[in-house]
Design a protein around this motif. Structure first.
Motif, PDB file in Angstrom:
ATOM      1  N   VAL A 165     -54.818   5.329 -18.446  1.00  0.00           N
ATOM      2  CA  VAL A 165     -55.722   4.683 -19.392  1.00  0.00           C
ATOM      3  C   VAL A 165     -56.440   5.727 -20.239  1.00  0.00           C
ATOM      4  O   VAL A 165     -56.531   5.605 -21.464  1.00  0.00           O
ATOM      5  N   SER A 203     -55.437  -2.759 -18.896  1.00  0.00           N
ATOM      6  CA  SER A 203     -54.747  -1.971 -17.886  1.00  0.00           C
ATOM      7  C   SER A 203     -54.235  -2.846 -16.753  1.00  0.00           C
ATOM      8  O   SER A 203     -54.949  -3.728 -16.258  1.00  0.00           O
ATOM      9  N   ASP A 232     -60.021   3.090 -13.863  1.00  0.00           N
ATOM     10  CA  ASP A 232     -59.605   2.614 -15.181  1.00  0.00           C
ATOM     11  C   ASP A 232     -60.798   2.250 -16.049  1.00  0.00           C
ATOM     12  O   ASP A 232     -60.783   2.464 -17.268  1.00  0.00           O
ATOM     13  N   ALA A 254     -60.737   1.337 -19.949  1.00  0.00           N
ATOM     14  CA  ALA A 254     -60.020   0.060 -19.973  1.00  0.00           C
ATOM     15  C   ALA A 254     -60.961  -1.052 -20.444  1.00  0.00           C
ATOM     16  O   ALA A 254     -62.111  -1.135 -20.018  1.00  0.00           O
ATOM     17  N   ALA A 264     -54.502  -2.663 -13.739  1.00  0.00           N
ATOM     18  CA  ALA A 264     -55.392  -1.796 -12.974  1.00  0.00           C
ATOM     19  C   ALA A 264     -55.088  -1.812 -11.482  1.00  0.00           C
ATOM     20  O   ALA A 264     -55.236  -0.797 -10.803  1.00  0.00           O
TER      21      ALA A 264
END
Length: 326
Positions: free
Chosen positions: A176, A195, A241, A246, A197
């Motif tokens: 990211v 993302s 992230d 993100a 994630a």
């Protein structure tokens, strides 16, 4: 018996919708679109009934079919005309996703999200550049840091083509932050990143790998995707992230990981996405084909459960059918 508290009082038809706690809308849903540079016509995906690979020339028609149901967002996956060890077609200016997104951006009002990964473009099917000797040694897989530079190229190429959001899915550490820096450096500081994630090394991905032609040629992805046994690790992954920039946090798959969806919703002030993956879709279709379940009812109930757990948006192969029913 004298009951003062009777929950059934609020379950009659007139009041039931007034007190319903969770509402599902077509605008909560994101529909996947598979664009195949090797196809001259639409090709049905056998393991995902109702879905097809479409050639780039047909992607606008496909997106319009989706938006006609009230769904406003799509996520685009590409099947390239050729593959190599490093996935160079993933960031090519004339790559399949880049061509499709230009058309979608120019000819539709759909919000176009692009999947940024290398697995569909590498000849070995892994999500990045392989470590030396990886094909012969199962302890080796993807060179994380060498892959980041390629993901930066992919993201910028998608942005240049007109993507509205970039969704990196490779589960590379630092992806990211690397993509955020690359987008900002190219003048796309306002382009959001969704993302993947917390993406688990799941058995529910099988039909997608058929659809996108992205199964690993050897080994598996357990060295870079998450262990299904781990929930606390998901919070760590998501936190990293968030620190890297993100904008939206995705959990994948959805139904087996509703606890993770709920925990991320409670713990982070970011929109939460959940991916209702191909295996979740296929198993409900299979049960319905045998007459064991009502497909429309279980599809809607599944998506309601994901929304109830805390997802703000849901990527799902049921998007069109459920939107029509809504």
């Amino acid at each position: 018996m004298d009951f003062h508290d009777r929950p059934r009082r609020l379950r009659t038809d007139g009041v039931r919708p007034l007190v319903s706690e969770t509402e599902l809308s077509p605008t909560d849903l994101v529909a996947p679109v598979f664009v195949d540079a090797t196809a001259d016509e639409r090709v049905a995906i056998e393991s995902m009934p109702g879905h097809e690979r479409v050639p780039p020339e047909a992607c606008v028609d496909r997106v319009r079919e989706i938006t006609d149901t009230g769904v406003e967002a799509v996520i685009v996956f590409g099947i390239p005309e050729s593959k190599d060890e490093t996935g160079t077609r993933a960031w090519a200016d004339d790559g399949v996703v880049q061509r499709a997104v230009r058309r979608i951006a120019a000819e539709t009002d759909a919000y176009a999200i692009t999947d940024a990964c290398l697995c569909e473009y590498t000849s070995h099917g892994h999500c990045g550049i392989l470590e030396a000797g990886a094909e012969s040694d199962p302890r080796l897989t993807v060179d994380n840091d060498a892959t980041l530079e390629r993901l930066e190229r992919v993201a910028v190429s998608h942005a240049e083509a007109g993507a509205d959001m970039i969704a990196p899915s490779g589960m590379m550490d630092g992806m990211v932050g690397a993509i955020r820096d690359a987008l900002d450096g190219a003048g796309y500081e306002n382009l959001p990143i969704m993302s993947y994630a917390a993406k688990y090394e799941s058995a529910f991905y099988g039909p997608f790998r058929d659809a996108a032609d992205g199964a690993p040629a050897f080994g598996d992805r357990r060295h870079y995707q998450m262990d299904p046994a781990n929930a606390r690790e998901a919070r760590r992954e998501v936190a990293l992230d968030v620190e890297e920039g993100a904008d939206v946090l995705m959990i994948k798959p959805a139904l087996p990981y509703l606890d993770v969806v709920a925990d991320v919703r409670r713990s982070f002030e970011r929109p939460v996405a959940a991916y209702n993956v191909s295996g979740e879709y296929a198993m409900l279709h299979a049960a319905a084909d045998r007459g064991w379940l009502s497909l429309e009812a279980v599809a809607r109930e599944s998506l309601l459960s994901i929304k109830r757990a805390g997802a703000d948006l849901i990527i799902t192969y049921f998007a069109e059918d459920v939107a029509d029913a809504l």
